[in-house]
Design an enzyme around this catalytic site. Structure first.
Site, short mmCIF file in Angstrom:
data_model
loop_
_atom_site.label_atom_id
_atom_site.label_comp_id
_atom_site.label_asym_id
_atom_site.label_seq_id
_atom_site.Cartn_x
_atom_site.Cartn_y
_atom_site.Cartn_z
N GLY A 1 45.73 34.18 74.14
CA GLY A 1 45.53 35.51 73.53
C GLY A 1 46.42 36.60 74.06
O GLY A 1 47.63 36.59 73.85
N ILE B 1 47.39 37.38 76.98
CA ILE B 1 48.21 37.19 78.19
C ILE B 1 49.67 36.98 77.83
O ILE B 1 50.00 36.06 77.08
CB ILE B 1 47.72 35.98 79.02
CG1 ILE B 1 46.22 36.08 79.29
CG2 ILE B 1 48.51 35.86 80.31
CD1 ILE B 1 45.66 34.83 79.97
N ASP C 1 41.34 22.61 70.81
CA ASP C 1 41.98 23.93 70.92
C ASP C 1 42.95 23.94 72.11
O ASP C 1 44.10 24.36 71.99
CB ASP C 1 40.89 25.00 71.08
CG ASP C 1 41.45 26.39 71.29
OD1 ASP C 1 41.90 27.02 70.31
OD2 ASP C 1 41.47 26.85 72.46
N LYS D 1 47.28 24.17 72.37
CA LYS D 1 47.97 25.12 73.24
C LYS D 1 48.87 24.38 74.25
O LYS D 1 49.97 24.83 74.56
CB LYS D 1 46.95 26.00 73.95
CG LYS D 1 46.21 26.93 72.96
CD LYS D 1 44.96 27.54 73.58
CE LYS D 1 44.27 28.50 72.61
NZ LYS D 1 42.94 28.93 73.08
N GLY E 1 39.50 37.22 71.45
CA GLY E 1 38.91 38.50 71.09
C GLY E 1 39.86 39.24 70.17
O GLY E 1 41.08 39.11 70.30
N1 LIG Z 1 39.84 35.37 67.26
C1 LIG Z 1 40.51 35.16 68.40
O1 LIG Z 1 40.05 35.51 69.47
C2 LIG Z 1 41.85 34.49 68.36
C3 LIG Z 1 42.57 34.34 69.57
C4 LIG Z 1 43.84 33.76 69.55
C5 LIG Z 1 44.36 33.31 68.35
N2 LIG Z 1 43.65 33.44 67.21
C6 LIG Z 1 44.25 32.94 65.98
O2 LIG Z 1 44.38 34.01 65.05
C7 LIG Z 1 44.26 33.52 63.73
C8 LIG Z 1 43.17 34.30 63.01
O3 LIG Z 1 41.96 34.17 63.70
P1 LIG Z 1 40.69 35.08 63.38
O4 LIG Z 1 39.77 34.92 64.53
O5 LIG Z 1 41.11 36.44 62.97
O6 LIG Z 1 40.08 34.28 62.13
P2 LIG Z 1 39.16 34.85 60.97
O7 LIG Z 1 38.52 33.67 60.34
O8 LIG Z 1 38.30 35.96 61.46
O9 LIG Z 1 40.22 35.49 59.96
C9 LIG Z 1 41.02 34.77 59.08
C10 LIG Z 1 41.00 35.52 57.76
O10 LIG Z 1 41.94 34.93 56.87
C11 LIG Z 1 41.39 34.95 55.57
N3 LIG Z 1 42.05 33.95 54.73
C12 LIG Z 1 41.84 32.62 54.69
N4 LIG Z 1 42.65 32.06 53.78
C13 LIG Z 1 43.39 33.06 53.24
C14 LIG Z 1 44.41 33.09 52.25
N5 LIG Z 1 44.81 31.99 51.63
N6 LIG Z 1 44.96 34.28 51.95
C15 LIG Z 1 44.54 35.40 52.59
N7 LIG Z 1 43.58 35.43 53.54
C16 LIG Z 1 43.02 34.26 53.85
C17 LIG Z 1 39.92 34.67 55.80
O11 LIG Z 1 39.15 35.09 54.68
C18 LIG Z 1 39.64 35.48 57.06
O12 LIG Z 1 39.24 36.80 56.75
C19 LIG Z 1 43.99 32.01 63.87
O13 LIG Z 1 45.21 31.31 63.78
C20 LIG Z 1 43.43 31.89 65.27
O14 LIG Z 1 43.64 30.62 65.85
C21 LIG Z 1 42.42 34.02 67.19
N1 LIG Z 2 38.28 29.45 70.86
C1 LIG Z 2 39.27 29.86 71.78
C2 LIG Z 2 39.85 31.21 71.44
C3 LIG Z 2 40.99 31.20 70.48
O1 LIG Z 2 42.11 30.53 71.01
C4 LIG Z 2 38.68 30.00 73.16
O2 LIG Z 2 37.49 29.76 73.37
O3 LIG Z 2 39.43 30.33 74.07
NA NA Z 3 49.53 34.90 74.98
#
Ligand SMILES: NC(=O)c1ccc[n+]([C@@H]2O[C@H](COP(=O)([O-])OP(=O)(O)OC[C@H]3O[C@@H](n4cnc5c(N)ncnc54)[C@H](O)[C@@H]3O)[C@@H](O)[C@H]2O)c1
Ligand SMILES: N[C@@H](CCO)C(=O)O
Ligand code: NA
Length: 432
Positions: free
Chosen positions: A133, A135, A200, A204, A304
């Site tokens: 995230g 970092i 996951d 990574k 987050g």
């Molecule tokens: N949440 C975290 O803490 C976190 C941390 C690191 C990385 N990520 C990465 O960030 C990305 C997003 O994660 P998130 O937690 O925001 O997920 P999320 O599910 O909250 O958001 C994804 C959004 O994309 C939308 N979506 C799906 N298909 C779509 C399409 N075809 N067109 C447009 N919108 C579409 C969904 O409706 C949803 O609102 C992922 O790749 C995840 O691995 C998340």
């Molecule tokens: N699900 C992951 C967060 C997104 O990479 C975690 O628990 O660290």
């Molecule tokens: Na990072």
């Protein structure tokens, strides 16, 4: 003239990206030298209030139309998953846009295709948010350590499992109740498989290995993966008795002769004095060992909305600056082609606790099995006696295959009532 940003996905991370783009627009404009403007946001369904305060006209369900629009300069992908994210990113690249993504799943499965397309088009693909995230880790590996040789990257890259193991360690709780607590606090998903089975972390690990060793071909499928669902309160107690803590680690390491790399995710007993042992709750941390830099440690929030969006914004500023300079820094042109060696060839060491009958010859027979497999014993102690005797052995380093065979043969011995705990041990400092 303002640079236009297309945002794909407006979920947990996307909504925070919008908030930061709005709140920091003046600062971002002066840092880049030109303002950033949201040109459109692709969502799955229109009409829901997303609390962004943006013109509803900016929202569209036509993500492909948005990424290929002529006036869009930069694309931020925070949808997640393989498709349609891959097709959208490739289309954006092909139409000359630089991309920022948080998508570890896609980069771990098909990063080579994405980077090759970016090189071909002369655009950037940045993805700091995809691993650990907030970092700053990937750009330090890619840029700051570009003049060094990285030997090992070892880290806690999944917050959910670190939270669960931390609860098991501090409260003596079992896996199931710690998982329930993680779910109640919103760390673990309703379906926790990706986290607790190590998928996951494995994605990574593949990304880290590729950056650390310039090995373009490493994918999630190459990563040896074991999760934490089999870690018991007994394992944690056994670790404690040795002055260790149990952590789920992603470990990417060059072989001793430098001709291959090992990439693995599994639970590890780690000495409490190791810097990674002090990383608690849902925090992430990654320990890097490089030839000239020595030991480095990166620590912070691995997930987050706001922390992840911070990493996305940092990347966005970087790619926007490159664009203003009419430059791009595509990666992956240098491929060492180092193969990933099988887990059995990886040099590890084991902690093994055996419930045994307390009588003459048991220790000798157990030691003989270690010796037969060419595994040297570092130390052994007995706990309890009579029917409650337990032999606890820690091996020296040996190929993992020899250690797994040793454990299989111990399990088959009549005098061993059960194998109470088996876990790899990661030493700190000079290892042997
Ligand atoms: N949440 C975290 O803490 C976190 C941390 C690191 C990385 N990520 C990465 O960030 C990305 C997003 O994660 P998130 O937690 O925001 O997920 P999320 O599910 O909250 O958001 C994804 C959004 O994309 C939308 N979506 C799906 N298909 C779509 C399409 N075809 N067109 C447009 N919108 C579409 C969904 O409706 C949803 O609102 C992922 O790749 C995840 O691995 C998340
Ligand atoms: N699900 C992951 C967060 C997104 O990479 C975690 O628990 O660290
Ligand atoms: Na990072």
């Amino acid at each position: 003239m303002a640079m236009k940003v297309a945002l794909l996905g407006c979920g947990v991370v996307g909504a925070e990206v919008v908030r930061l783009l709005n709140e920091q627009s003046t600062e971002l404009a002066s840092r880049i030298g030109t303002p950033l403007e949201i040109g459109g946001i692709a969502v799955r369904r229109l009409g829901r209030s997303r609390g962004t305060g943006l013109d509803p006209e900016l929202f569209t369900t036509d993500a492909m139309g948005l990424v290929t629009r002529d006036d869009i300069d930069l694309v931020v992908e925070v949808i997640g998953g393989i498709e349609p994210a891959r097709s959208l990113i490739l289309a954006a690249i092909k139409s000359g846009k630089s991309v920022v993504t948080a998508n570890k799943a896609l980069l771990a499965e098909d990063g080579a295709t994405i980077h090759a397309a970016a090189r071909e088009a002369g655009v950037d693909v940045y993805y700091e948010a995809s691993v650990a995230g907030a970092i700053p880790l990937l750009r330090p590996l890619r840029d700051s350590l570009a003049g060094d040789t990285v030997h090992r990257v070892m880290g806690i890259v999944n917050g959910t499992t670190n939270f669960i193991l931390d609860r098991m360690d501090t409260l003596g709780a079992g896996f199931a109740e710690s998982l329930e607590e993680a779910q109640a606090l919103g760390y673990a998903e309703a379906d926790p498989t990706a986290d607790v089975e190590g998928f996951d972390a494995a994605a990574k690990a593949a990304i880290l290995a590729r950056l650390a060793f310039h090995t373009q071909g490493v994918t999630a499928a190459d990563v040896h993966r074991e999760g934490i669902t089999d870690v018991t309160a007994g394992d944690i107690a056994s670790a404690k008795a040795m002055g260790c803590v149990v952590k789920l680690l992603a470990i990417c390491q060059r072989s001793a002769d430098g001709t291959s790399v090992g990439v693995r995710v599994h639970p590890v007993m780690l000495p409490r004095e190791h810097p990674l042992a002090t990383v608690n709750e849902a925090y992430n941390a990654v320990f890097v060992e490089a030839e000239s830099a020595g030991r480095l440690m990166f620590y912070g929030a691995g997930a987050g909305g706001a922390p992840t969006a911070s990493a996305v914004l940092g990347d966005l500023v970087a790619v926007a600056r490159n664009r203003r300079a009419s430059a791009a820094a595509p990666e992956g042109a240098h491929d060492t082609g180092l193969p990933v060696h099988p887990m059995g060839d990886t040099i590890t060491r084991y902690h093994v606790a055996l419930d045994v009958a307390d009588r003459p010859g048991v220790l000798a027979r157990v030691a003989e099995i270690f010796a037969d497999n060419g595994v040297s014993i570092k130390n052994v102690r007995q706990e309890g006696f009579g029917d409650d005797a337990q032999l606890v052995l820690v091996s020296h380093q040996a190929p993992d295959a020899a250690l797994t065979t040793t454990v299989e043969q111990l399990r088959a011995l009549d005098m061993v009532r059960s194998v109470a705990s088996v876990m790899r041990v990661e030493a700190f400092g000079g290892d042997s």
